[in-house]
Write a protein that holds these residues in place. Sequence first.
Motif, PDB file in Angstrom:
ATOM      1  N   ARG A 140       0.847  -1.195   0.000  1.00  0.00           N
ATOM      2  CA  ARG A 140       0.000   0.000   0.000  1.00  0.00           C
ATOM      3  C   ARG A 140       0.882   1.244   0.000  1.00  0.00           C
ATOM      4  O   ARG A 140       1.848   1.325   0.753  1.00  0.00           O
ATOM      5  CB  ARG A 140      -0.904  -0.007   1.231  1.00  0.00           C
ATOM      6  CG  ARG A 140      -1.920   1.122   1.257  1.00  0.00           C
ATOM      7  CD  ARG A 140      -2.843   1.005   2.450  1.00  0.00           C
ATOM      8  NE  ARG A 140      -3.581  -0.242   2.456  1.00  0.00           N
ATOM      9  CZ  ARG A 140      -4.771  -0.421   1.910  1.00  0.00           C
ATOM     10  NH1 ARG A 140      -5.359   0.583   1.287  1.00  0.00           N
ATOM     11  NH2 ARG A 140      -5.386  -1.580   1.973  1.00  0.00           N
ATOM     12  N   VAL A 141       0.542   2.220  -0.852  1.00  0.00           N
ATOM     13  CA  VAL A 141       1.310   3.468  -0.935  1.00  0.00           C
ATOM     14  C   VAL A 141       1.125   4.235   0.370  1.00  0.00           C
ATOM     15  O   VAL A 141       0.012   4.560   0.772  1.00  0.00           O
ATOM     16  CB  VAL A 141       0.857   4.327  -2.140  1.00  0.00           C
ATOM     17  CG1 VAL A 141       1.569   5.671  -2.133  1.00  0.00           C
ATOM     18  CG2 VAL A 141       1.110   3.586  -3.447  1.00  0.00           C
ATOM     19  N   LYS A 142       2.262   4.513   1.020  1.00  0.00           N
ATOM     20  CA  LYS A 142       2.256   5.275   2.264  1.00  0.00           C
ATOM     21  C   LYS A 142       2.449   6.759   1.968  1.00  0.00           C
ATOM     22  O   LYS A 142       1.682   7.589   2.434  1.00  0.00           O
ATOM     23  CB  LYS A 142       3.373   4.764   3.173  1.00  0.00           C
ATOM     24  CG  LYS A 142       3.533   5.504   4.463  1.00  0.00           C
ATOM     25  CD  LYS A 142       4.693   4.935   5.262  1.00  0.00           C
ATOM     26  CE  LYS A 142       4.925   5.737   6.514  1.00  0.00           C
ATOM     27  NZ  LYS A 142       6.111   5.246   7.236  1.00  0.00           N
ATOM     28  N   VAL A 153       8.411   6.651  -4.076  1.00  0.00           N
ATOM     29  CA  VAL A 153       7.218   6.347  -3.285  1.00  0.00           C
ATOM     30  C   VAL A 153       7.637   5.414  -2.156  1.00  0.00           C
ATOM     31  O   VAL A 153       8.435   4.499  -2.365  1.00  0.00           O
ATOM     32  CB  VAL A 153       6.163   5.638  -4.163  1.00  0.00           C
ATOM     33  CG1 VAL A 153       4.921   5.289  -3.373  1.00  0.00           C
ATOM     34  CG2 VAL A 153       5.806   6.482  -5.364  1.00  0.00           C
ATOM     35  N   PHE A 154       7.098   5.636  -0.966  1.00  0.00           N
ATOM     36  CA  PHE A 154       7.291   4.701   0.133  1.00  0.00           C
ATOM     37  C   PHE A 154       6.049   3.831   0.235  1.00  0.00           C
ATOM     38  O   PHE A 154       4.918   4.321   0.203  1.00  0.00           O
ATOM     39  CB  PHE A 154       7.552   5.442   1.446  1.00  0.00           C
ATOM     40  CG  PHE A 154       8.909   6.080   1.483  1.00  0.00           C
ATOM     41  CD1 PHE A 154      10.031   5.328   1.781  1.00  0.00           C
ATOM     42  CD2 PHE A 154       9.062   7.427   1.190  1.00  0.00           C
ATOM     43  CE1 PHE A 154      11.290   5.911   1.793  1.00  0.00           C
ATOM     44  CE2 PHE A 154      10.312   8.020   1.202  1.00  0.00           C
ATOM     45  CZ  PHE A 154      11.426   7.256   1.508  1.00  0.00           C
ATOM     46  N   LEU A 155       6.280   2.521   0.334  1.00  0.00           N
ATOM     47  CA  LEU A 155       5.187   1.547   0.371  1.00  0.00           C
ATOM     48  C   LEU A 155       5.237   0.766   1.669  1.00  0.00           C
ATOM     49  O   LEU A 155       6.319   0.432   2.158  1.00  0.00           O
ATOM     50  CB  LEU A 155       5.327   0.555  -0.793  1.00  0.00           C
ATOM     51  CG  LEU A 155       5.449   1.131  -2.189  1.00  0.00           C
ATOM     52  CD1 LEU A 155       5.832   0.031  -3.165  1.00  0.00           C
ATOM     53  CD2 LEU A 155       4.139   1.768  -2.609  1.00  0.00           C
ATOM     54  N   LYS A 198      -1.193   7.529  -5.770  1.00  0.00           N
ATOM     55  CA  LYS A 198      -1.657   8.348  -4.656  1.00  0.00           C
ATOM     56  C   LYS A 198      -1.671   7.504  -3.396  1.00  0.00           C
ATOM     57  O   LYS A 198      -1.656   6.266  -3.456  1.00  0.00           O
ATOM     58  CB  LYS A 198      -3.041   8.929  -4.948  1.00  0.00           C
ATOM     59  CG  LYS A 198      -4.124   7.909  -5.161  1.00  0.00           C
ATOM     60  CD  LYS A 198      -5.440   8.581  -5.479  1.00  0.00           C
ATOM     61  CE  LYS A 198      -6.523   7.521  -5.623  1.00  0.00           C
ATOM     62  NZ  LYS A 198      -7.820   8.097  -5.911  1.00  0.00           N
ATOM     63  N   GLN A 199      -1.693   8.155  -2.269  1.00  0.00           N
ATOM     64  CA  GLN A 199      -1.678   7.477  -0.985  1.00  0.00           C
ATOM     65  C   GLN A 199      -2.868   6.532  -0.890  1.00  0.00           C
ATOM     66  O   GLN A 199      -3.996   6.886  -1.243  1.00  0.00           O
ATOM     67  CB  GLN A 199      -1.715   8.502   0.146  1.00  0.00           C
ATOM     68  CG  GLN A 199      -1.469   7.918   1.506  1.00  0.00           C
ATOM     69  CD  GLN A 199      -1.363   9.001   2.567  1.00  0.00           C
ATOM     70  OE1 GLN A 199      -1.603  10.174   2.309  1.00  0.00           O
ATOM     71  NE2 GLN A 199      -0.993   8.600   3.756  1.00  0.00           N
ATOM     72  N   GLY A 200      -2.605   5.297  -0.457  1.00  0.00           N
ATOM     73  CA  GLY A 200      -3.657   4.304  -0.314  1.00  0.00           C
ATOM     74  C   GLY A 200      -3.757   3.340  -1.490  1.00  0.00           C
ATOM     75  O   GLY A 200      -4.411   2.310  -1.386  1.00  0.00           O
TER      76      GLY A 200
END
Length: 127
Positions: free
Chosen positions: A45-47, A56-58, A95-97
Amino acid sequence: MGKIIITEQNSRLLLSLFENNKPELLTVVPPLREKGIIGNIYLARVKDVVPAIKGVFLNLSAQQTVYLPFGECQNLLLANRELPMNTETGRVFLKQGDEVVVQVSGEAVKTKPPSATGNLTLTGQYC
């Protein structure tokens, strides 16, 4: 076209190969001795999306985070929506989530988390 089913039972991997809905191969892989995560494939999940560091941090789990550079997002699989892409620049919009399928490609180094890629590779005797 054949179908491969991989499942885990009692800490062992079970691999099944089906052709025309008939089992062609069934094998059990012994437990791995190493506990590393390199090569593992996750639904993450994208953090955070951080344009300043082009990545991106996942979240792989509540305790494990990986870094996905924007350059590794070209063949990304999203589980919860279609992947929008800018056709002029070739950039994807996360995007986040968002839930993405990634493979861990690099070890953690000091304070930096492990790195990941959207270009999945399966290695081994049956690939």
